[in-house]
Design an enzyme around this catalytic site. Structure first.
Site, PDB file in Angstrom:
ATOM      1  N   HIS B 104      27.261  17.331  36.127  1.00 64.82           N
ATOM      2  CA  HIS B 104      27.200  17.678  34.663  1.00 64.82           C
ATOM      3  C   HIS B 104      27.602  16.647  33.544  1.00 64.82           C
ATOM      4  CE1 HIS B 104      26.815  21.033  37.753  1.00 64.82           C
ATOM      5  NE2 HIS B 104      27.696  20.369  37.739  1.00 64.82           N
ATOM      6  N   CYS B 138      31.920  22.554  44.999  1.00 67.48           N
ATOM      7  CA  CYS B 138      31.618  21.199  44.616  1.00 67.48           C
ATOM      8  C   CYS B 138      31.729  20.438  44.985  1.00 67.48           C
ATOM      9  CB  CYS B 138      31.423  21.323  43.036  1.00 67.48           C
ATOM     10  SG  CYS B 138      30.039  21.687  41.856  1.00 67.48           S
ATOM     11  N   CYS B 205      44.129  54.313  37.243  1.00 62.08           N
ATOM     12  CA  CYS B 205      44.784  54.280  36.202  1.00 62.08           C
ATOM     13  C   CYS B 205      43.485  54.210  35.066  1.00 62.08           C
ATOM     14  CB  CYS B 205      45.813  53.258  36.017  1.00 62.08           C
ATOM     15  SG  CYS B 205      46.886  53.226  36.951  1.00 62.08           S
ATOM     16  N   HIS B 206      42.932  53.034  35.575  1.00 63.64           N
ATOM     17  CA  HIS B 206      41.542  52.297  34.281  1.00 63.64           C
ATOM     18  C   HIS B 206      40.506  53.180  34.679  1.00 63.64           C
ATOM     19  CE1 HIS B 206      44.099  48.933  34.023  1.00 63.64           C
ATOM     20  NE2 HIS B 206      44.201  49.393  35.167  1.00 63.64           N
ATOM     21  N   CYS B 247      48.533  44.061  41.139  1.00 62.06           N
ATOM     22  CA  CYS B 247      47.525  46.112  39.923  1.00 62.06           C
ATOM     23  C   CYS B 247      48.376  45.962  41.666  1.00 62.06           C
ATOM     24  CB  CYS B 247      46.735  45.950  40.113  1.00 62.06           C
ATOM     25  SG  CYS B 247      46.988  46.496  37.972  1.00 62.06           S
TER      26      CYS B 247
END
Lengths: 159, 286, 107
Positions: B104, B138, B205-206, B247
């Site tokens: 690349h 890779c 929570c989220h 978390c």
């Protein structure tokens, strides 16, 4: 639409578990076994810096800090003195103190005539909610002081 | 001892009294973000089947000082990681005598959009892989180099560098490839499953309480569009699997290994929950 | 410790103009107040001094304590009298010195 969190079923064991967990968080998250400074320690530093002069608090020195710091690891702080930056009205040094840290010293900036303006900004660590103190020393020996409280919050789950 | 008791008591109070969570102080800010002239979508219309109408970047839940740090790529300390990644790009490693650059040559062009589209189906391993696993693939297959240890500084730096090339591009997963949909389903199942001594799921929570306060903190939607994220708490780049594990640990549960099937399923689902938000890597959070 | 300074200032200014300079350096700033997993105190290692000169004349200095955050950031102003070169120097507790220079054109 806000759903309710189910209240936990509490028994002695789960309470002890949480107490233990909370204690662990406290032990890992904070510097251990080091006493914090007191406002008196910080004022002693100010007196030493002032060299016998009484610090003036008339607003010539501005101290910028957030009211609430989301994390004590990186709290922006800025100081500026309204000054001509020449002759007697020249700022030589500004010292910043944090009166509740393990050690109240934070940083001392030294200015020159090439500074043009007596302004500086950095980021500091605050161990807890406390007062930040800035003191500026002028070429004629005058000392100016400003103080600002900063609330340091603790993350929601300590995580 | 007294402070410990108070701390424990406040944790108990928090989770035993839902009323404490319900305040308006944690709402997302109304603000716009652009970084180096690149407009960042910090809100987006939720994709079909999403529990929310509007998606909010975690950036909007932060205090102005933290937001400012992300806004200025000079001041953002996460950019040190991106710079380190750019340097690693041309470092030759492994038995094949190659670097990333060997395949690349123009990462700024070649990697554009890549960070916005992972996790992606990997037909060889028959599971979704993220950028970290793609780098390892890779290294092993093309460079003859060892995979990185989880959260090695080089792994975080290269991941941040690759994702940063998609700064401002919308997150978009292709769930039609391979068995992506099955992994998405599995991730969703995990998201809503309560776990740990505190018996909490991600959604408690989220989803249920995003926009409310949890103690002195704002609960965000738990979006992952800015990872690896510079976290003030660690004063370092933090990977998405590190954050997932943190978390889950905070629910007082045993947490899965990084790159495990569980966490790859969760990353697939949670990334989808942020579809349309811009890639913000490296975001800055508290 | 890998350290790489970043400096941001305008490429040109008018004589006597006051410009803002921003600097950031990658550094852990190990405070000496933390303990490792075995309970041993991690020794202090910070950048303790930051010095700026312009055409070899002193401009700005900071005496730094462990209370400065990781990746120390400093912003200050300079009154630029003439074209010249800024020299920035960060001094580490371990004796290492990190330096960089930046030129400015005064029209």
């Amino acid at each position: 639409m806000v759903k309710e969190v189910h209240p936990m079923e509490m028994n002695r064991r789960s309470v002890l578990g949480i107490v233990g967990a909370a204690t662990t968080v406290a032990a890992i998250g904070l510097p251990v076994g080091i006493a914090n400074a007191t406002p008196e320690d910080a004022m002693a530093k100010v007196r030493e810096f002032a060299g016998g002069k009484e610090p003036q608090t008339g607003g010539k020195l501005t101290l910028n800090t957030p009211e609430i710091a989301e994390n004590g690891n990186s709290v922006p702080v800025g100081v500026s003195v309204d000054s001509a930056m020449e002759g007697d009205d020249m700022v030589e040094e500004i010292m910043i103190l944090a009166d509740g840290n393990p050690n109240p010293d934070v940083v001392t900036f030294k200015f020159t005539e090439l500074s043009g303006e007596a302004v500086a900004e950095t980021r500091m660590r605050l161990a807890k909610t406390q007062d930040v103190v800035a003191v500026a020393k002028m070429a004629n020996g005058d000392v100016h002081m400003a103080k600002a409280p900063v609330k340091v919050t603790i993350g929601g789950c300590g995580g | 001892m007294k402070t410990k008791v108070i701390l424990a008591a406040s944790v108990l109070a928090l989770f035993s009294s839902p009323a404490m969570l319900v305040t308006a102080y944690g709402d997302p800010a109304e603000a716009e973000l652009s970084i180096d002239g690149e407009k960042i979508a910090v809100t987006a219309a939720a994709p079909e089947g999403h529990p929310f109408d509007t998606l909010y970047s975690g950036w909007l839940y932060r205090e102005p000082e933290t937001r400012a740090l992300e806004e200025d790529s000079f001041e953002n300390p996460g950019m040190f990681g991106v710079e380190q990644g750019a340097e690693l790009w041309s470092v030759v490693e492994g038995s094949a005598g190659k670097s990333c650059e060997s395949c690349h040559a123009n990462p700024e062009e070649d990697m554009k959009g890549v960070g916005a589209s992972y996790p992606k189906w990997d037909a060889d391993s028959k599971r979704p892989i993220n950028i970290e696993l793609q780098i390892d693939k890779c290294r092993e297959e093309n460079m003859g180099a060892e995979p990185y240890k989880f959260d090695a500084p080089q792994q975080k730096a290269l991941t941040a560098f690759i994702k940063h090339q998609s700064l401002g591009m919308p997150v978009k997963l292709d769930l039609s490839e391979g068995e992506m949909q099955k992994w998405w389903d599995q991730g969703k199942e995990m998201y809503y499953t309560r776990t740990g001594q505190l018996n909490l799921s991600c959604s408690n929570c989220h989803e249920d309480h995003s926009g409310n306060m949890i103690r002195a903190d704002h609960l965000s939607q738990g979006q992952v569009n800015g990872f690896p994220t510079y976290r003030l708490k660690q004063s370092a780049l933090v990977s998405v699997h590190n954050r997932f594990r943190g978390c889950i640990r905070d629910t007082r549960a045993e947490f899965p290994k990084a790159f495990s099937d569980d966490l790859m399923a969760l990353e697939t689902y949670v990334t989808w929950r942020g579809s349309g938000l811009s890639v913000e890597t490296p975001a800055v959070r508290q | 410790m890998a350290s790489k300074p970043r400096v941001k200032l305008p490429k040109s200014a008018s004589a006597g103009e006051v410009i803002t300079v921003k600097t950031l350096i990658s550094h852990e700033m190990e405070s000496g107040q933390r303990k490792d997993k075995n309970g041993e105190v991690i020794p202090r290692q910070i950048i303790n001094k930051f010095t700026v000169t312009f055409n070899e004349k002193p401009v700005f200095e900071a005496d730094i304590e462990p209370a400065i955050s990781s990746n120390p950031y400093f912003e200050f102003s300079v009154k630029v009298p003439e074209s010249g070169t800024f020299h920035f120097k960060w001094e580490d507790d371990d004796g290492s010195v990190y330096e960089t220079e930046e030129a400015i054109e005064v029209a």
